[in-house]
Every structure is written in C-alpha cells, then in structure tokens.
Design an enzyme around this catalytic site. Sequence first.
Site: not given
Length: 146
Positions: A13, A15
């Site tokens: 991930d 983000h």
Amino acid sequence: MPTTVVLGVIGSDAHVVGVTILERALEGAEFDVINLGVQSSQAEFVDAAAAHDAEAILVSSLYGHAEQDCAGLHDRLEDAGVDAVTYIGGNLSVGQDDFEKTRATFETLGFDRVFDPESGPTEAIAALRRDLQLNATESERLRVSS
C-alpha cells in the site's frame, strides 16, 4: 518521557496522506512517533517497535489487502519480545460492507483496536490514552477547555 508509537502503512500500500495526518496529530498530542512511511513490511514494524521500545503499533492500510499483509504479525511481535498495543485502521478489505465482520477478522488476528475508514486521529489518540492509561497533555486540556 513521551510515549513511543510506531506508525506505518503495511504491505504494498502506497497511501501516504492518512498516515501523515495521523503522525502530525500524534506528535501534537506529545507522542514520540516513529513513522515507517508506506509499503512497510512486518519486519520493519517489528524491528522499529523493538528498537524504540514502542508502547503502541499503529498499522494503516487503504488498498484492501490488510488481512494478507497482517497475517502472522502478532506472532512475529511475540517472537521479538515486543509487548505493545496494536491498532489497525483504514479500508481493510476489498468490498468491505460489513465493518463488524472486518473488525472481528482483525481482532482474531490479534489487533487490540480496529478502526473503520471514517475514524479520525482523535479517536486513535483517545484510545491510546485509555489503553496505555495516559492523561491528556496540558496543551490538549487547554484546547478542550477553550
């Protein structure tokens, strides 16, 4: 001495916005934050928690694959002798529609608290204060009473 927390985005991930906001909020609440950033491995969480004697580990995941990324994390923490509360939050599973089922999944994996995508930093900070039996800082008390 401030309470040390390890914070990061697990797995593949990337983000970064939410974890950056959380880092700033935790620092504002006078926590010592070790931010691993994005695409952090389980080993990085374990090593940072052990090296800094962290009292809490906060895992973020927004891309929906947290269950795979977190499987076995608590075994690794135990093997390393890390005794810290563990939180996870974000969009934890693809197609997440029943968050209580998601919460149960991550509690089974060993997380002490599981936050949905709508949770804000103040909720995590309040939970840390309760779980670690900490009092609000003077600056927080002033903001609340103003």
